[in-house]
Design an enzyme around this catalytic site. Structure first.
Site, mmCIF file in Angstrom:
data_model
loop_
_atom_site.group_PDB
_atom_site.id
_atom_site.type_symbol
_atom_site.label_atom_id
_atom_site.label_comp_id
_atom_site.label_asym_id
_atom_site.label_seq_id
_atom_site.Cartn_x
_atom_site.Cartn_y
_atom_site.Cartn_z
ATOM 1 N N HIS A 124 33.387 34.684 42.711
ATOM 2 C CA HIS A 124 32.042 34.864 43.158
ATOM 3 C C HIS A 124 31.155 33.615 43.183
ATOM 4 C CE1 HIS A 124 28.829 37.061 44.735
ATOM 5 N NE2 HIS A 124 28.272 37.612 43.852
ATOM 6 N N ASP A 208 28.101 37.519 50.751
ATOM 7 C CA ASP A 208 28.585 38.648 49.933
ATOM 8 C C ASP A 208 27.122 39.313 49.452
ATOM 9 O OD1 ASP A 208 30.698 39.710 48.059
ATOM 10 O OD2 ASP A 208 29.173 39.632 46.740
ATOM 11 N N GLU A 212 26.415 43.494 50.787
ATOM 12 C CA GLU A 212 26.340 44.486 50.054
ATOM 13 C C GLU A 212 25.064 45.000 50.054
ATOM 14 O OE1 GLU A 212 27.737 42.781 46.349
ATOM 15 O OE2 GLU A 212 25.799 41.938 45.981
HETATM 16 N N1 LIG Z 1 33.702 44.685 41.352
HETATM 17 C C1 LIG Z 1 34.657 44.066 42.360
HETATM 18 O O1 LIG Z 1 35.627 44.509 42.642
HETATM 19 C C2 LIG Z 1 34.338 42.547 42.669
HETATM 20 C C3 LIG Z 1 34.831 42.088 44.196
HETATM 21 C C4 LIG Z 1 34.814 40.831 44.270
HETATM 22 C C5 LIG Z 1 34.415 40.019 43.219
HETATM 23 N N2 LIG Z 1 33.720 40.268 42.110
HETATM 24 C C6 LIG Z 1 33.481 39.279 41.197
HETATM 25 O O2 LIG Z 1 34.157 39.279 40.022
HETATM 26 C C7 LIG Z 1 33.515 38.868 38.903
HETATM 27 C C8 LIG Z 1 33.761 40.031 37.947
HETATM 28 O O3 LIG Z 1 33.301 41.272 38.304
HETATM 29 P P1 LIG Z 1 33.620 42.739 37.996
HETATM 30 O O4 LIG Z 1 32.955 43.553 38.979
HETATM 31 O O5 LIG Z 1 34.875 42.776 37.493
HETATM 32 O O6 LIG Z 1 32.679 42.552 36.666
HETATM 33 P P2 LIG Z 1 32.484 44.011 35.627
HETATM 34 O O7 LIG Z 1 33.404 45.121 36.146
HETATM 35 O O8 LIG Z 1 31.034 44.252 35.585
HETATM 36 O O9 LIG Z 1 33.063 43.426 34.348
HETATM 37 C C9 LIG Z 1 32.440 43.015 33.217
HETATM 38 C C10 LIG Z 1 33.279 42.282 32.360
HETATM 39 O O10 LIG Z 1 32.316 41.332 31.838
HETATM 40 C C11 LIG Z 1 32.350 41.772 30.334
HETATM 41 N N3 LIG Z 1 30.858 41.366 30.017
HETATM 42 C C12 LIG Z 1 29.823 41.696 30.448
HETATM 43 N N4 LIG Z 1 28.749 41.195 29.880
HETATM 44 C C13 LIG Z 1 29.127 40.620 28.765
HETATM 45 C C14 LIG Z 1 28.811 39.698 27.587
HETATM 46 N N5 LIG Z 1 27.427 39.670 27.495
HETATM 47 N N6 LIG Z 1 29.756 39.184 26.803
HETATM 48 C C15 LIG Z 1 30.804 39.258 26.936
HETATM 49 N N7 LIG Z 1 31.688 40.180 27.833
HETATM 50 C C16 LIG Z 1 30.671 40.546 28.877
HETATM 51 C C17 LIG Z 1 32.629 43.139 30.027
HETATM 52 O O11 LIG Z 1 33.021 43.419 28.879
HETATM 53 P P3 LIG Z 1 32.425 44.855 28.273
HETATM 54 O O12 LIG Z 1 33.512 45.835 29.030
HETATM 55 O O13 LIG Z 1 33.029 44.495 26.788
HETATM 56 O O14 LIG Z 1 31.176 45.127 28.666
HETATM 57 C C18 LIG Z 1 33.962 43.457 31.321
HETATM 58 O O15 LIG Z 1 34.963 42.716 30.766
HETATM 59 C C19 LIG Z 1 32.097 38.708 39.132
HETATM 60 O O16 LIG Z 1 32.016 37.349 39.517
HETATM 61 C C20 LIG Z 1 32.063 39.386 40.557
HETATM 62 O O17 LIG Z 1 31.040 39.111 41.397
HETATM 63 C C21 LIG Z 1 33.807 41.439 41.782
#
Ligand SMILES: NC(=O)c1ccc[n+]([C@@H]2O[C@H](COP(=O)([O-])OP(=O)(O)OC[C@H]3O[C@@H](n4cnc5c(N)ncnc54)[C@H](OP(=O)(O)O)[C@@H]3O)[C@@H](O)[C@H]2O)c1
Length: 349
Positions: A124, A208, A212
């Site tokens: 992202h 993006d 959304e």
């Molecule tokens: N969601 C999607 O399918 C999607 C699609 C395209 C791009 N993206 C991008 O990919 C990236 C990851 O997104 P995601 O949706 O996979 O994120 P997510 O599901 O919200 O993942 C969160 C991750 O970050 C960790 N985390 C959150 N806050 C934290 C903190 N303060 N300290 C340490 N670890 C922390 C969480 O750990 P805990 O479980 O321990 O909280 C978990 O491992 C982002 O840049 C997003 O914009 C996402």
């Protein structure tokens, strides 16, 4: 790389034929890919890379559900699964897949591990584009690259397992080593992309956030609700209102639109539907255009980023979010939806 004509505009695209998996493996054969974060994208990208034969480790904070999930998925503590900083230290490519708020919080602890020649990878453009607010400023001697799968990490994994791929955008923000492009595309192929299309960090995040908030989630819910409410106010039953607003769209029309396009749909519906849709689309376009313009301005000014960072970092954020989500879940429209889904033949066999 190919030049593909998208409706009259020529764009750079990389396909799996042009950059096969064997080439990706060759490019990354000496790299240790550290996936930081095991939320949604983390599992999809890391498992696909692992199954494709790359050298992958995962960084995740311990004592969490995400850590347990990583263990269940076969990552081994001390061998392929580490605390976030330890994984960042070991990785030559650091895939920063924490939530956007998590990336801001962890940045001061990741930065010391981004030594010369490493690559910092995002899915992202948020952290880099809005760096005045995120303070994510990578060192000049590391590559900074992006592969953004256009869909959920869950779909990325499911499509990979089914032998298919999810398209991704790619971008190079900083090429410190001269290898940034090859590293980026090799990772894009490795995580299971269908084809990769070129963007930059700013355009990735602007499109993006607009998408959304717009047709993918925000706009479509607003439009669904408006039509449903008008039908209900005029005496239609929840069942009728839900079927005419959502069930028919998702079950019958959208699979065909995905396969053949909305132009085909318009050409292949009843003449009554066709006449009405051809006439009314202009009014809906005019009504929503100013809202999309306002939305894009709010994204480009950094206001959407500011609001996201501010609200997501509040301590009571989760509780407030749950209240908002419960409101949506308990609305008559989505309760009618739950009933309609339960009645689908495949749920009653
Ligand atoms: N969601 C999607 O399918 C999607 C699609 C395209 C791009 N993206 C991008 O990919 C990236 C990851 O997104 P995601 O949706 O996979 O994120 P997510 O599901 O919200 O993942 C969160 C991750 O970050 C960790 N985390 C959150 N806050 C934290 C903190 N303060 N300290 C340490 N670890 C922390 C969480 O750990 P805990 O479980 O321990 O909280 C978990 O491992 C982002 O840049 C997003 O914009 C996402």
């Amino acid at each position: 790389m190919s030049q593909i004509n998208f409706g009259g505009v020529v764009e750079n695209v990389v396909t799996r034929e042009e950059f096969p998996l064997e080439k990706a493996r060759e490019v990354l054969k000496k790299e240790t890919i550290a996936i930081l974060g095991y939320g949604v994208q983390g599992p999809g990208q890391s498992l696909n890379l692992r199954d494709n034969g790359f050298n992958v480790i995962v960084g995740q904070r311990k004592g969490t559900q995400s850590w347990d999930k990583a263990i269940e998925d076969g990552w081994v503590e001390g061998k392929t699964l580490f605390e976030i900083e330890e994984a960042a230290k070991r990785g030559t490519i650091v895939q920063y897949l924490l939530s956007d708020a998590g990336q801001i919080a962890m940045w001061p602890r990741i930065l010391p591990h981004l030594t010369a020649g490493k690559a910092l990878y995002f899915s992202h453009g948020f952290g880099i584009t809005f760096n005045e607010q995120t303070h994510i400023l990578p060192p000049k001697d590391v590559d900074v690259i992006l592969v953004a799968p256009k869909g959920s990490g869950t779909s990325l994994r499911r499509l990979f397992v089914a032998g298919k791929g999810l398209n991704s955008s790619y971008a190079i923000y900083q090429d410190a080593t001269g290898k940034a492009f090859d590293r980026c595309i090799a990772l894009g192929i490795g995580v299971g992309s269908g084809y990769l299309f070129e963007t930059d960090f700013k355009r990735e995040v602007y499109s993006d956030l607009t998408g959304e908030r717009g047709t993918l989630m925000g706009c479509i819910q607003g439009v669904f609700q408006a039509q449903y409410d008008v039908l209900r106010q005029n005496g239609h039953s929840p069942s009728e209102a839900f079927n005419e607003t959502i069930e028919e769209l998702t079950q019958s029309l959208m699979p065909l639109v995905a396969e053949k396009g909305m132009d085909w749909m318009y050409a292949n519906c009843s003449t009554t539907a066709q006449r009405g849709a051809l006439d009314w689309r202009h009014k809906f376009y005019a009504a929503t255009l100013p809202v999309f313009e306002e939305l894009y301005k709010s994204v480009a000014s950094g206001e959407e980023a500011r609001r996201t960072i501010e609200t997501c970092s509040k301590l009571d954020y989760r509780a407030k979010l749950n209240t908002e989500l419960a409101e949506l879940r308990n609305s008559e429209m989505w309760q009618a939806g739950a009933a309609a889904r339960a009645l689908r033949p495949e749920n009653n066999e």
